[in-house]
Enzyme design. Structure first.
Site, PDB file in Angstrom:
ATOM      1  N   LYS A  72      43.695  44.548  45.074  1.00  0.00           N
ATOM      2  CA  LYS A  72      42.984  44.491  44.071  1.00  0.00           C
ATOM      3  C   LYS A  72      41.564  45.306  44.299  1.00  0.00           C
ATOM      4  O   LYS A  72      41.273  46.197  43.417  1.00  0.00           O
ATOM      5  CB  LYS A  72      42.522  43.092  43.311  1.00  0.00           C
ATOM      6  CG  LYS A  72      41.841  43.026  42.256  1.00  0.00           C
ATOM      7  CD  LYS A  72      41.400  41.370  41.941  1.00  0.00           C
ATOM      8  CE  LYS A  72      40.227  41.373  42.505  1.00  0.00           C
ATOM      9  NZ  LYS A  72      39.567  40.049  41.818  1.00  0.00           N
TER      10      LYS A  72
ATOM     11  N   ASP B 226      43.878  41.383  38.317  1.00  0.00           N
ATOM     12  CA  ASP B 226      43.008  40.264  38.321  1.00  0.00           C
ATOM     13  C   ASP B 226      43.732  39.208  37.771  1.00  0.00           C
ATOM     14  O   ASP B 226      44.677  39.276  37.084  1.00  0.00           O
ATOM     15  CB  ASP B 226      41.598  40.505  38.029  1.00  0.00           C
ATOM     16  CG  ASP B 226      41.463  40.686  36.716  1.00  0.00           C
ATOM     17  OD1 ASP B 226      42.511  40.992  35.953  1.00  0.00           O
ATOM     18  OD2 ASP B 226      40.347  40.442  35.990  1.00  0.00           O
TER      19      ASP B 226
END
Length: 217
Positions: free
Chosen positions: A129, A147
């Protein structure tokens, strides 16, 4: 085979319409983390784990004033660094990772943040991420940042059934045009906060309801 082709066509139409609506709702989405340099973006993103962007943005001005360079972070006293980042939670582990990350940046990359996934993933505290956010927002490369908002909306809309963020990332990469990937992820964050919340989605006022598998309207 015919059924599979139809599924692919339907998904292409769904994604196309979704992107069209998101562009109307959020034409110029931006990363919420305040930063001026690639290093600041890297540190801020690491701090955002299990923490809100607003909290990180409240912490980083004083943090970046105290530690303006990668060398300052690498040589930081861990307990002092912990005090600066304490409000972001998990501050002991984050401080440890930030110091280790910056030492590696100096030892292996001349103090610069690398511009590829393979090297970014060697940095302490840096998962996919964080790496994708750096690749997209700092270096302008195609990237899918998964996310909690991106994962939740992707499943509700019907773009994926996966729960593992890495699997979600690769499924989205397969169906979303490269030039729209990062922008879509930022749009998902905006839409997730404003409309499609985790506990009580506002399906009745959601523009995406027309293409969403989970819309309760």
């Amino acid at each position: 085979m015919a059924e599979k082709i139809k599924e692919n066509v339907d998904m292409k139409k769904k994604v196309s319409r979704m992107l069209e609506i998101l562009d109307e709702l959020y034409p110029e989405p931006e990363c919420a983390l305040i930063h001026e340099t690639p290093l600041q973006m890297l540190i801020a993103t690491q701090l955002s784990a299990q923490c809100t962007d607003n909290c990180v943005n409240n912490v980083t001005p004083a943090l970046f004033e105290r530690y303006p360079t990668v060398y300052d972070f690498a040589e930081a006293d861990r307990e002092e660094l912990e005090r600066y980042i304490r409000p972001t939670g998990f501050y002991r582990n984050k401080a440890k990772n930030i110091i280790a990350c910056c030492r590696r940046l100096i030892d292996e990359y001349g103090g610069e943040v690398p511009d590829n996934m393979e090297d970014l993933l060697t940095l302490a505290g840096t998962g996919r991420k964080t790496a994708n956010l750096i690749l997209g927002d700092v270096f302008g490369k195609s990237a899918v940042v998964v996310d909690t908002h991106a994962g939740r909306l992707s499943r509700r809309i019907g773009l994926t059934s996966q729960t593992d963020p890495t699997k979600v990332e690769f499924e989205l990469k397969a169906i979303v045009p490269e030039e729209s990937q990062l922008k879509m992820c930022h749009q998902f964050i905006s839409h997730g906060r404003a409309v499609c919340s985790a506990r009580k989605p506002k399906c009745g006022e959601c523009r995406l309801a027309e293409i969403c598998d989970s819309a309760d309207v």
